[in-house]
Enzyme design. Structure first.
Site, mmCIF file in Angstrom:
data_model
loop_
_atom_site.group_PDB
_atom_site.id
_atom_site.type_symbol
_atom_site.label_atom_id
_atom_site.label_comp_id
_atom_site.label_asym_id
_atom_site.label_seq_id
_atom_site.Cartn_x
_atom_site.Cartn_y
_atom_site.Cartn_z
ATOM 1 N N THR A 226 0.816 -1.217 0.000
ATOM 2 C CA THR A 226 0.000 0.000 0.000
ATOM 3 C C THR A 226 0.845 1.261 0.000
ATOM 4 O O THR A 226 0.467 2.264 -0.612
ATOM 5 C CB THR A 226 -0.954 -0.006 1.212
ATOM 6 O OG1 THR A 226 -1.844 -1.123 1.070
ATOM 7 C CG2 THR A 226 -1.778 1.267 1.290
ATOM 8 N N SER B 46 1.126 -7.343 -0.867
ATOM 9 C CA SER B 46 1.691 -8.417 -0.045
ATOM 10 C C SER B 46 0.835 -9.686 -0.074
ATOM 11 O O SER B 46 1.350 -10.777 0.178
ATOM 12 C CB SER B 46 1.918 -7.952 1.399
ATOM 13 O OG SER B 46 0.711 -7.779 2.090
ATOM 14 N N THR C 15 1.116 -4.478 4.401
ATOM 15 C CA THR C 15 0.845 -4.804 5.802
ATOM 16 C C THR C 15 0.130 -6.140 6.003
ATOM 17 O O THR C 15 0.211 -6.712 7.084
ATOM 18 C CB THR C 15 0.016 -3.694 6.470
ATOM 19 O OG1 THR C 15 -1.228 -3.542 5.774
ATOM 20 C CG2 THR C 15 0.783 -2.382 6.472
ATOM 21 N N ASP C 16 -0.555 -6.649 4.987
ATOM 22 C CA ASP C 16 -1.345 -7.863 5.186
ATOM 23 C C ASP C 16 -0.499 -9.088 5.500
ATOM 24 O O ASP C 16 -0.932 -9.949 6.271
ATOM 25 C CB ASP C 16 -2.228 -8.142 3.963
ATOM 26 C CG ASP C 16 -3.397 -7.186 3.885
ATOM 27 O OD1 ASP C 16 -4.036 -6.936 4.933
ATOM 28 O OD2 ASP C 16 -3.678 -6.675 2.787
#
Length: 164
Positions: free
Chosen positions: A14, A56, A85-86
């Site tokens: 992101t 990710s 971040t995932d």
């Protein structure tokens, strides 16, 4: 404090997404990390390597092996990895096993760096500070904190990372 050079490995996520119009989906574009570092007037020497441009959720075991290999083979011992971040914590686990003796800090953003309201510059700054001050190991700099990379999770409801 000495001016240790920092390696920045970008993987997408992101932090590097752009939204072109209301009908478009986010797309990962050229990394905005150099511009963020320039705007912040970062004077610590750094070298940036773009490894990939992926969300990710699309990262594979081979992608994680590439990230680990780049970190392990680099002459730098202080490394910042920009990452979605995932699955950041999954990559942290791989790096913890594959990159001994170096300080590796993963960071990202919950909203794109190109947005007016974003956590990207703050998180990147935290990651640079952590890379210079934390001991060897894998760390995650998100949500105004530096976490042990093996003892953290993303709390989607709270929209932040939390220690476990």
């Amino acid at each position: 404090m000495s001016q240790t050079s920092i390696l920045v490995l970008t993987t997408g996520g992101t932090i590097d997404k752009a939204y072109f119009d209301a009908l478009s989906e986010y797309q990962i574009v050229d990394s905005g990390i150099p511009a963020l570092l320039k705007e912040a007037r970062v004077s610590v020497p750094f070298r940036m390597v773009e490894l990939m441009r992926k969300d990710s959720l699309e990262l594979t075991d081979a992608d994680r092996a590439l990230i680990a290999s780049a970190a392990r083979q680099a002459p730098e011992t202080h490394i910042v990895v920009t990452h979605g971040t995932d699955t950041m914590t999954e990559t942290a686990k791989v790096l913890a096993k594959a990159v001994p003796g170096k300080t590796v800090v993963l960071t990202g953003a919950l909203s794109p760096a190109r947005f007016a309201e974003t956590d990207a510059p703050f998180n990147l700054g935290m990651a640079f500070a952590a890379a210079q001050t934390a001991g060897p190991g894998v760390w995650i700099a998100m949500s105004g904190q530096v976490f042990d990379g093996l003892k953290v999770r993303k709390d989607r409801e709270a929209e932040k990372f939390v220690a476990i």
